[in-house]
Design a protein around this motif. Structure first.
Motif: not given
Length: 168
Positions: A72, A165, A167
């Motif tokens: 990422a 990011l 995630l």
């Protein structure tokens, strides 16, 4: 008879030498603890270099970040390079700043549950209150790797690297 005893003693001597040399024992690398992993991240010699660049340096990303977090971060760096725009990471999460300055680093003992661990760190950057970060680590390939860095606090101060990011 005497030759048989001599052969047994030679075998015993050979076995003893082998055991003493450690060759019969498989080499086992000492496991690095979650705290040691975080200490390595903050291994610089001066306040300006205390936190190593686990984000911008590809080798350090591969060594210290979990596979999904490293991927990422790389994606964010690559996309920002293509677009010319600043990516999701516009600061150094290790020092929680754009101008790294880490003094009086304190690393708390890890809270470990199976293959997951959490390590809290705090340091002084000259602000009225100490910066406090939390490292979430996961064991991958028998090594502790950072799966998230976050800062606790009010809505304006708190952040999570994984959330930045996108995630989960």
């Amino acid at each position: 008879m005497e030759q048989g005893i001599r052969m047994i003693r030679m075998r015993e001597l050979g076995l003893g030498l082998l055991l003493a040399s450690g060759l019969s024992m498989p080499a086992v690398a000492a496991e690095i603890s979650p705290e040691t992993t975080v200490k390595q991240i903050y291994s610089g010699k001066t306040p300006e270099t205390k936190g190593i660049d686990i984000i911008g340096n590809a080798k350090l990303r591969a060594k210290y970040l979990s596979k999904d977090l490293a991927a990422a971060v790389k994606k964010d760096i690559d996309e920002s390079a293509k677009s010319g725009e600043v990516g999701a990471l516009d600061f150094d999460p290790v020092s929680d700043s754009q101008d790294p300055m880490i003094k009086d680093l304190k690393i708390e003992p890890a809270s470990v549950q199976g293959d997951r661990a959490q390590v809290s760190v705090s340091f002084d950057r000259g602000d009225p209150k100490r910066d406090e970060l939390v490292y979430d680590l996961v064991k991958e390939n028998e090594q502790w790797r950072v799966s998230n860095i976050s800062k606790k606090g009010n809505a304006q101060e708190a952040w999570s690297l994984r959330q930045m990011l996108s995630l989960k």
